[in-house]
Design an enzyme around this catalytic site. Structure first.
Site, PDB file in Angstrom:
ATOM      1  N   CYS A   1       4.672  -6.491  10.705  1.00 50.43           N
ATOM      2  CA  CYS A   1       5.812  -7.143  11.265  1.00 50.43           C
ATOM      3  C   CYS A   1       6.660  -6.827  11.001  1.00 50.43           C
ATOM      4  O   CYS A   1       7.383  -6.040  12.312  1.00 50.43           O
ATOM      5  CB  CYS A   1       5.587  -8.626  10.716  1.00 50.43           C
ATOM      6  SG  CYS A   1       5.039 -10.108  11.683  1.00 50.43           S
TER       7      CYS A   1
ATOM      8  N   ASN B   1     -11.171  -5.806   9.854  1.00 50.29           N
ATOM      9  CA  ASN B   1     -12.314  -6.183   8.620  1.00 50.29           C
ATOM     10  C   ASN B   1     -10.852  -7.846   8.226  1.00 50.29           C
ATOM     11  O   ASN B   1     -10.143  -8.570   8.827  1.00 50.29           O
ATOM     12  CB  ASN B   1     -11.480  -5.152   6.930  1.00 50.29           C
ATOM     13  CG  ASN B   1     -11.980  -3.987   7.489  1.00 50.29           C
ATOM     14  OD1 ASN B   1     -13.417  -3.931   7.964  1.00 50.29           O
ATOM     15  ND2 ASN B   1     -11.491  -3.166   7.002  1.00 50.29           N
TER      16      ASN B   1
ATOM     17  N   GLY C   1     -12.557  -6.711   2.801  1.00 52.04           N
ATOM     18  CA  GLY C   1     -11.709  -5.190   1.858  1.00 52.04           C
ATOM     19  C   GLY C   1     -10.935  -5.563   3.122  1.00 52.04           C
ATOM     20  O   GLY C   1      -9.180  -4.435   2.532  1.00 52.04           O
TER      21      GLY C   1
ATOM     22  N   THR D   1      -6.767  -5.422   3.496  1.00 46.92           N
ATOM     23  CA  THR D   1      -5.671  -5.007   2.821  1.00 46.92           C
ATOM     24  C   THR D   1      -4.441  -5.996   3.069  1.00 46.92           C
ATOM     25  O   THR D   1      -3.295  -6.164   2.697  1.00 46.92           O
ATOM     26  CB  THR D   1      -5.287  -3.925   1.956  1.00 46.92           C
ATOM     27  OG1 THR D   1      -5.096  -3.130   3.589  1.00 46.92           O
ATOM     28  CG2 THR D   1      -6.439  -3.374   1.702  1.00 46.92           C
TER      29      THR D   1
ATOM     30  N   HIS E   1      -1.974  -9.350   8.914  1.00 49.80           N
ATOM     31  CA  HIS E   1      -1.404  -9.033  10.167  1.00 49.80           C
ATOM     32  C   HIS E   1      -2.641  -8.290  10.507  1.00 49.80           C
ATOM     33  O   HIS E   1      -2.926  -7.150  10.773  1.00 49.80           O
ATOM     34  CB  HIS E   1      -0.635  -8.415   9.912  1.00 49.80           C
ATOM     35  CG  HIS E   1       0.109  -8.426  11.666  1.00 49.80           C
ATOM     36  ND1 HIS E   1       1.471  -8.834  12.809  1.00 49.80           N
ATOM     37  CD2 HIS E   1       0.044  -7.924  13.061  1.00 49.80           C
ATOM     38  CE1 HIS E   1       1.749  -8.533  13.710  1.00 49.80           C
ATOM     39  NE2 HIS E   1       0.557  -8.130  14.204  1.00 49.80           N
TER      40      HIS E   1
ATOM     41  N   HIS F   1      -5.243  -6.678  13.142  1.00 51.19           N
ATOM     42  CA  HIS F   1      -4.878  -5.094  13.564  1.00 51.19           C
ATOM     43  C   HIS F   1      -7.147  -4.691  13.439  1.00 51.19           C
ATOM     44  O   HIS F   1      -7.901  -4.749  12.496  1.00 51.19           O
ATOM     45  CB  HIS F   1      -4.434  -4.235  11.959  1.00 51.19           C
ATOM     46  CG  HIS F   1      -5.135  -4.612  11.095  1.00 51.19           C
ATOM     47  ND1 HIS F   1      -4.687  -5.273  10.327  1.00 51.19           N
ATOM     48  CD2 HIS F   1      -6.189  -3.276  10.256  1.00 51.19           C
ATOM     49  CE1 HIS F   1      -5.330  -5.095   8.990  1.00 51.19           C
ATOM     50  NE2 HIS F   1      -6.193  -3.735   8.845  1.00 51.19           N
TER      51      HIS F   1
ATOM     52  N   HIS G   1      -8.861  -1.531  13.563  1.00 49.70           N
ATOM     53  CA  HIS G   1      -8.796  -0.159  13.222  1.00 49.70           C
ATOM     54  C   HIS G   1      -9.846   0.915  14.806  1.00 49.70           C
ATOM     55  O   HIS G   1     -10.542   0.360  15.127  1.00 49.70           O
ATOM     56  CB  HIS G   1     -10.064  -0.051  12.621  1.00 49.70           C
ATOM     57  CG  HIS G   1      -9.307   0.008  11.218  1.00 49.70           C
ATOM     58  ND1 HIS G   1      -8.222   0.495  10.036  1.00 49.70           N
ATOM     59  CD2 HIS G   1      -9.473  -1.553  10.446  1.00 49.70           C
ATOM     60  CE1 HIS G   1      -8.018  -0.529   8.987  1.00 49.70           C
ATOM     61  NE2 HIS G   1      -8.539  -1.342   9.553  1.00 49.70           N
TER      62      HIS G   1
HETATM   63  P1  AMP Z   1      -7.448  -3.293   6.358  1.00 49.40           P
HETATM   64  O1  AMP Z   1      -8.041  -2.665   4.792  1.00 49.40           O
HETATM   65  O2  AMP Z   1      -8.575  -3.981   7.100  1.00 49.40           O
HETATM   66  O3  AMP Z   1      -6.422  -4.477   6.282  1.00 49.40           O
HETATM   67  O4  AMP Z   1      -6.861  -2.242   6.749  1.00 49.40           O
HETATM   68  C1  AMP Z   1      -5.213  -2.009   6.834  1.00 49.40           C
HETATM   69  C2  AMP Z   1      -4.845  -0.242   7.035  1.00 49.40           C
HETATM   70  O5  AMP Z   1      -3.617  -0.067   6.642  1.00 49.40           O
HETATM   71  C3  AMP Z   1      -5.358   1.293   5.604  1.00 49.40           C
HETATM   72  O6  AMP Z   1      -6.220   1.390   6.401  1.00 49.40           O
HETATM   73  C4  AMP Z   1      -4.225   1.811   5.425  1.00 49.40           C
HETATM   74  O7  AMP Z   1      -4.583   2.940   5.130  1.00 49.40           O
HETATM   75  C5  AMP Z   1      -3.449   0.776   6.804  1.00 49.40           C
HETATM   76  N1  AMP Z   1      -1.582   1.077   6.694  1.00 49.40           N
HETATM   77  C6  AMP Z   1      -1.270   0.558   5.153  1.00 49.40           C
HETATM   78  N2  AMP Z   1       0.138   1.033   5.368  1.00 49.40           N
HETATM   79  C7  AMP Z   1       0.585   1.207   6.211  1.00 49.40           C
HETATM   80  C8  AMP Z   1       1.236   2.228   6.984  1.00 49.40           C
HETATM   81  N3  AMP Z   1       3.117   1.585   5.962  1.00 49.40           N
HETATM   82  N4  AMP Z   1       1.422   2.674   7.888  1.00 49.40           N
HETATM   83  C9  AMP Z   1       0.515   2.653   8.594  1.00 49.40           C
HETATM   84  N5  AMP Z   1      -0.812   2.344   8.070  1.00 49.40           N
HETATM   85  C10 AMP Z   1      -1.306   1.445   6.507  1.00 49.40           C
HETATM   86 ZN    ZN Z   2       2.782  -9.767  10.313  1.00 48.84          ZN
END
Ligand code: AMP
Ligand code: ZN
Length: 112
Positions: free
Chosen positions: A6, A85, A91, A93, A96, A98, A100
């Site tokens: 966000c 994910n 995993g 993290t 929100h 997303h 990939h």
């Molecule tokens: P997930 O583990 O599927 O939740 O993916 C989260 C992704 O966000 C990981 O691949 C991180 O490398 C990526 N990530 C974390 N912080 C940032 C950021 N500030 N800008 C771009 N990607 C990020």
């Molecule tokens: Zn969000």
């Protein structure tokens, strides 16, 4: 609620944006796992794909269409992988949604 993505959508946290639609935004992953590694997110906060699909299936479709547009824009003609994910075992993290978009090299299967 504090949410990293966000913050990126609001322009408060820097990111390399590569694609935008009315309801989606896509930016490069900070820690790329492949030559192309882009994250496609809805501009509104949903925790995961299931939450968005249940709330607004058309919006979920827009996120997938944006992911396909990113793959096309990035020239991933040899193929690519979409991953979303969901939950701790996968995993996730950032809570929100997303998607990939991974490509630019041969990708092994199954993932770890
Ligand atoms: P997930 O583990 O599927 O939740 O993916 C989260 C992704 O966000 C990981 O691949 C991180 O490398 C990526 N990530 C974390 N912080 C940032 C950021 N500030 N800008 C771009 N990607 C990020
Ligand atoms: Zn969000």
């Amino acid at each position: 609620m504090s949410c990293l993505f966000c913050g990126i959508i609001a322009g408060e946290i820097p990111a390399t944006v590569v694609h935008e639609t009315e309801r989606t935004i896509a930016f490069r992953d900070l820690n790329p796992g492949a030559p192309t590694h882009v994250l496609v997110v809805p501009r509104d906060h949903f925790a995961d794909a299931a939450e968005l699909a249940e709330a607004d299936p058309a919006y979920a479709g827009e996120v997938l269409a944006a992911a396909a547009a990113v793959a096309r824009q990035e020239g991933l003609t040899g193929g690519y992988r979409l991953v979303t994910n969901t939950g701790d075992d996968a995993g996730q993290t950032v809570h929100h949604l997303h998607v990939h978009v991974l490509g630019g090299r041969a990708l092994s299967w199954p993932p770890g």
